[in-house]
Design a protein around this motif. Structure first.
Motif, PDB file in Angstrom:
ATOM      1  N   VAL A  63       1.094  -1.370  -0.393  1.00 27.73           N
ATOM      2  CA  VAL A  63       0.203   0.081  -0.019  1.00 27.73           C
ATOM      3  C   VAL A  63       0.653   1.212  -0.315  1.00 27.73           C
ATOM      4  CG1 VAL A  63      -2.048   0.976   1.469  1.00 27.73           C
ATOM      5  CG2 VAL A  63      -1.900  -1.395   1.013  1.00 27.73           C
ATOM      6  N   ALA A  64       2.133   0.713   0.826  1.00 25.12           N
ATOM      7  CA  ALA A  64       2.805   2.635   0.922  1.00 25.12           C
ATOM      8  C   ALA A  64       3.430   2.566  -0.784  1.00 25.12           C
ATOM      9  CB  ALA A  64       3.469   2.283   1.802  1.00 25.12           C
ATOM     10  N   ILE A  65       4.081   1.295  -1.246  1.00 25.91           N
ATOM     11  CA  ILE A  65       4.473   1.523  -2.599  1.00 25.91           C
ATOM     12  C   ILE A  65       3.553   2.336  -3.663  1.00 25.91           C
ATOM     13  CG2 ILE A  65       5.134   0.942  -4.622  1.00 25.91           C
ATOM     14  CD1 ILE A  65       6.928   1.156  -2.797  1.00 25.91           C
ATOM     15  N   ALA A  66       2.362   2.513  -3.153  1.00 25.53           N
ATOM     16  CA  ALA A  66       1.020   2.667  -3.929  1.00 25.53           C
ATOM     17  C   ALA A  66       0.592   4.533  -3.718  1.00 25.53           C
ATOM     18  CB  ALA A  66      -0.536   1.834  -4.041  1.00 25.53           C
ATOM     19  N   MET A  67       0.967   4.642  -2.535  1.00 20.45           N
ATOM     20  CA  MET A  67       1.004   5.568  -1.536  1.00 20.45           C
ATOM     21  C   MET A  67       2.745   7.000  -2.761  1.00 20.45           C
ATOM     22  SD  MET A  67      -0.529   8.158  -0.258  1.00 20.45           S
ATOM     23  CE  MET A  67      -1.516   7.262   1.239  1.00 20.45           C
ATOM     24  N   THR A  68       3.378   6.181  -2.901  1.00 21.62           N
ATOM     25  CA  THR A  68       4.277   6.664  -3.047  1.00 21.62           C
ATOM     26  C   THR A  68       4.532   7.149  -4.704  1.00 21.62           C
ATOM     27  OG1 THR A  68       6.205   5.286  -1.566  1.00 21.62           O
ATOM     28  CG2 THR A  68       7.169   5.535  -3.486  1.00 21.62           C
ATOM     29  N   PHE A  69       3.701   6.492  -5.647  1.00 22.20           N
ATOM     30  CA  PHE A  69       3.232   6.779  -7.212  1.00 22.20           C
ATOM     31  C   PHE A  69       2.625   8.083  -7.071  1.00 22.20           C
ATOM     32  CE2 PHE A  69       4.727   3.126  -8.267  1.00 22.20           C
ATOM     33  CZ  PHE A  69       5.228   2.668  -9.713  1.00 22.20           C
ATOM     34  N   VAL A 203      10.317  11.410 -15.564  1.00 19.72           N
ATOM     35  CA  VAL A 203       8.555  12.518 -15.824  1.00 19.72           C
ATOM     36  C   VAL A 203       7.389  12.787 -14.372  1.00 19.72           C
ATOM     37  CG1 VAL A 203       6.766  12.847 -17.252  1.00 19.72           C
ATOM     38  CG2 VAL A 203       8.672  12.708 -18.017  1.00 19.72           C
ATOM     39  N   ALA A 204       7.631  11.154 -13.585  1.00 19.64           N
ATOM     40  CA  ALA A 204       6.946  11.797 -12.611  1.00 19.64           C
ATOM     41  C   ALA A 204       7.246  12.329 -11.625  1.00 19.64           C
ATOM     42  CB  ALA A 204       6.203  10.286 -12.070  1.00 19.64           C
ATOM     43  N   LEU A 205       8.685  12.143 -11.244  1.00 22.28           N
ATOM     44  CA  LEU A 205       9.577  13.041  -9.777  1.00 22.28           C
ATOM     45  C   LEU A 205       9.242  13.859 -10.727  1.00 22.28           C
ATOM     46  CD1 LEU A 205      11.372   9.656  -9.347  1.00 22.28           C
ATOM     47  CD2 LEU A 205      10.207  11.100  -8.055  1.00 22.28           C
ATOM     48  N   ALA A 206       9.761  14.768 -11.859  1.00 17.98           N
ATOM     49  CA  ALA A 206      10.000  15.685 -12.374  1.00 17.98           C
ATOM     50  C   ALA A 206       7.996  16.813 -12.058  1.00 17.98           C
ATOM     51  CB  ALA A 206       9.973  15.956 -13.790  1.00 17.98           C
ATOM     52  N   ILE A 207       7.249  16.107 -12.089  1.00 12.28           N
ATOM     53  CA  ILE A 207       5.943  16.762 -11.872  1.00 12.28           C
ATOM     54  C   ILE A 207       5.881  17.440 -11.028  1.00 12.28           C
ATOM     55  CG2 ILE A 207       3.539  16.317 -12.374  1.00 12.28           C
ATOM     56  CD1 ILE A 207       3.870  14.865 -14.793  1.00 12.28           C
ATOM     57  N   GLY A 208       6.448  16.395  -9.983  1.00  8.31           N
ATOM     58  CA  GLY A 208       6.079  16.407  -8.678  1.00  8.31           C
ATOM     59  C   GLY A 208       6.899  17.441  -7.576  1.00  8.31           C
ATOM     60  N   ILE A 209       8.879  17.773  -8.336  1.00  7.65           N
ATOM     61  CA  ILE A 209       9.089  19.172  -7.911  1.00  7.65           C
ATOM     62  C   ILE A 209       8.557  19.839  -9.283  1.00  7.65           C
ATOM     63  CG2 ILE A 209      11.296  20.123  -7.568  1.00  7.65           C
ATOM     64  CD1 ILE A 209      12.490  16.190  -7.674  1.00  7.65           C
ATOM     65  N   GLN A 210       8.813  20.259 -10.012  1.00  4.07           N
ATOM     66  CA  GLN A 210       8.801  21.301 -11.367  1.00  4.07           C
ATOM     67  C   GLN A 210       7.732  21.178 -11.833  1.00  4.07           C
ATOM     68  OE1 GLN A 210      12.228  22.505 -12.340  1.00  4.07           O
ATOM     69  NE2 GLN A 210      12.650  24.288 -10.488  1.00  4.07           N
ATOM     70  N   ALA A 228       0.040   7.839 -12.886  1.00  2.26           N
ATOM     71  CA  ALA A 228       0.691   7.140 -11.215  1.00  2.26           C
ATOM     72  C   ALA A 228      -0.561   7.465 -10.884  1.00  2.26           C
ATOM     73  CB  ALA A 228       1.152   8.649 -10.967  1.00  2.26           C
ATOM     74  N   PHE A 229      -2.002   7.544 -10.695  1.00  3.80           N
ATOM     75  CA  PHE A 229      -2.841   7.236  -9.812  1.00  3.80           C
ATOM     76  C   PHE A 229      -3.785   6.007 -10.321  1.00  3.80           C
ATOM     77  CE2 PHE A 229      -2.470  11.465  -8.506  1.00  3.80           C
ATOM     78  CZ  PHE A 229      -2.652  11.647  -7.457  1.00  3.80           C
ATOM     79  N   ILE A 230      -3.535   5.784 -11.615  1.00  9.00           N
ATOM     80  CA  ILE A 230      -4.647   3.619 -11.781  1.00  9.00           C
ATOM     81  C   ILE A 230      -3.356   3.003 -11.455  1.00  9.00           C
ATOM     82  CG2 ILE A 230      -4.865   2.786 -13.149  1.00  9.00           C
ATOM     83  CD1 ILE A 230      -5.474   4.414 -15.292  1.00  9.00           C
ATOM     84  N   LEU A 231      -1.790   3.716 -11.928  1.00  7.81           N
ATOM     85  CA  LEU A 231      -0.953   2.315 -10.406  1.00  7.81           C
ATOM     86  C   LEU A 231      -1.192   2.604  -9.605  1.00  7.81           C
ATOM     87  CD1 LEU A 231       2.130   3.160 -12.334  1.00  7.81           C
ATOM     88  CD2 LEU A 231       1.175   1.326 -12.977  1.00  7.81           C
ATOM     89  N   ALA A 232      -1.361   3.103  -8.424  1.00  7.69           N
ATOM     90  CA  ALA A 232      -1.480   3.506  -6.820  1.00  7.69           C
ATOM     91  C   ALA A 232      -2.754   2.485  -7.009  1.00  7.69           C
ATOM     92  CB  ALA A 232      -1.645   5.257  -6.561  1.00  7.69           C
ATOM     93  N   GLY A 233      -3.907   2.912  -7.452  1.00  7.09           N
ATOM     94  CA  GLY A 233      -4.919   1.765  -7.214  1.00  7.09           C
ATOM     95  C   GLY A 233      -4.247   0.371  -7.504  1.00  7.09           C
TER      96      GLY A 233
END
Length: 331
Positions: A63-69, A203-210, A228-233
């Protein structure tokens, strides 16, 4: 010689601070491990260490890996527990109806992914903030579960109606390693590859920063957030499958029990990064830290409510230590 000494001396505490900044989580993990080893004679037994990995680590890690995404794209997913629950309900209900375990598992994974897709529409399609969107999904998910179970009644699988493949998923072993732990390890490895090696992860990490920089560069930022959210689910749904196969019952809203610890482990894990970014190794260590604390406090006989206080104080201590030392190191 005096000048040389004075020039070197200031670098010594700075080096120590740097070690603490980069290893605050590891130091906390070593510290609590040592404390509970001394406080409880049964803590270091093989049986107890296996219990930590199977009972305290496996499901929370997934579950925490899902949250990480979700956090990697600058958001948060308060509905990971809903994905766990929907997957669990679909899995148990379909197996109870006589469907093959493989079919039930695939539909269950689809149910979890559907929760993520619903969040993706709200966040990337409509533009609602991740916090509000996933909070709404959480409330809707709880209501749907109540409606589907006549007010929140558990759905049990009778002992005679549990297929062997279902039992194997929850209680089987591969080369002596519990199947749930093997699945968690595969998910962890896959998440590391996606977030560190794949273009999507960068790209995902870049979106999270800038996010604005990514948007202006012509990259489809909204699409990456949606994925990212589909992967989390989808990943959270795996925890739902394992949970159902372990206890052979679906209990409405049981997935919500993982939410706060998943958030805590993910943000504790950011301390492992010099830039404070979400990362899979940090999240895994965060989960392990919370698992050791929960197990150790239980062995010492501490009241359950005080266990929650101790866990909260630990999260605060690790984050505070990292932030304070990082600030001093940059001063």
């Amino acid at each position: 010689m005096t000048l040389q000494t004075s020039a070197i001396e200031p670098s010594v505490p700075r080096a120590i601070i740097g070690v603490i900044v980069n290893n605050a989580l590891v130091l906390a993990l070593i510290t609590v491990f040592a404390i509970f080893s001394l406080a409880s004679p049964t803590f270091l037994t093989i049986a107890n260490l296996q219990s930590i990995l199977v009972n305290n680590f496996t499901l929370l890690a997934i579950v925490a890996i899902a949250m990480t995404f979700a956090v990697s794209v600058g958001g948060i997913d308060l509905s990971v527990g809903t994905a766990v629950d929907f997957a669990s309900f679909a899995f148990v209900s379909l197996v109870l109806a006589g469907q093959p375990v493989v079919v039930a598992a695939l539909v269950s994974l689809g149910a979890g992914a559907a929760v993520g897709a619903f969040n993706a529409v709200l966040i990337s399609g409509i533009g609602i903030s991740p916090f509000l969107a996933t909070l709404g999904t959480l409330f809707i998910g709880r209501s749907i579960q109540q409606l589907l179970t006549n007010g929140g009644n558990p759905v049990y699988l009778p002992p005679s109606g549990v297929p062997e493949a279902f039992r194997f998923l929850g209680r089987g072993a591969i080369a002596g390693i519990p199947v749930p732990l093997v699945i968690a390890a595969v998910i962890i490895l896959g998440a590391i590859i996606i977030l560190t090696r794949a273009r999507f992860g960068r790209v995902a990490l870049a979106i999270g920063i800038q996010p604005s920089v990514v948007r202006y560069s012509g990259i489809a930022a909204r699409a990456h957030v949606a994925v990212a959210f589909i992967l989390a689910g989808l990943i959270a749904a795996v925890a739902g499958l394992i949970l159902s196969a372990t206890v052979t019952v679906y209990i409405p809203s049981s997935g919500s029990a993982f939410l706060l610890n998943a958030i805590g482990a993910t943000f504790i894990g950011t301390t492992l990064s010099r830039l404070g970014r979400p990362n899979v190794p940090g999240t895994v260590l965060g989960v392990l830290l919370l698992g050791i604390v929960a197990n150790g406090l239980l062995l010492t006989g501490l009241n359950f409510y005080w266990q929650q206080v101790g866990t909260g104080l630990l999260i605060f201590a690790v984050l505070a230590l990292s932030f304070i030392t990082r600030r001093k190191a940059s001063a």
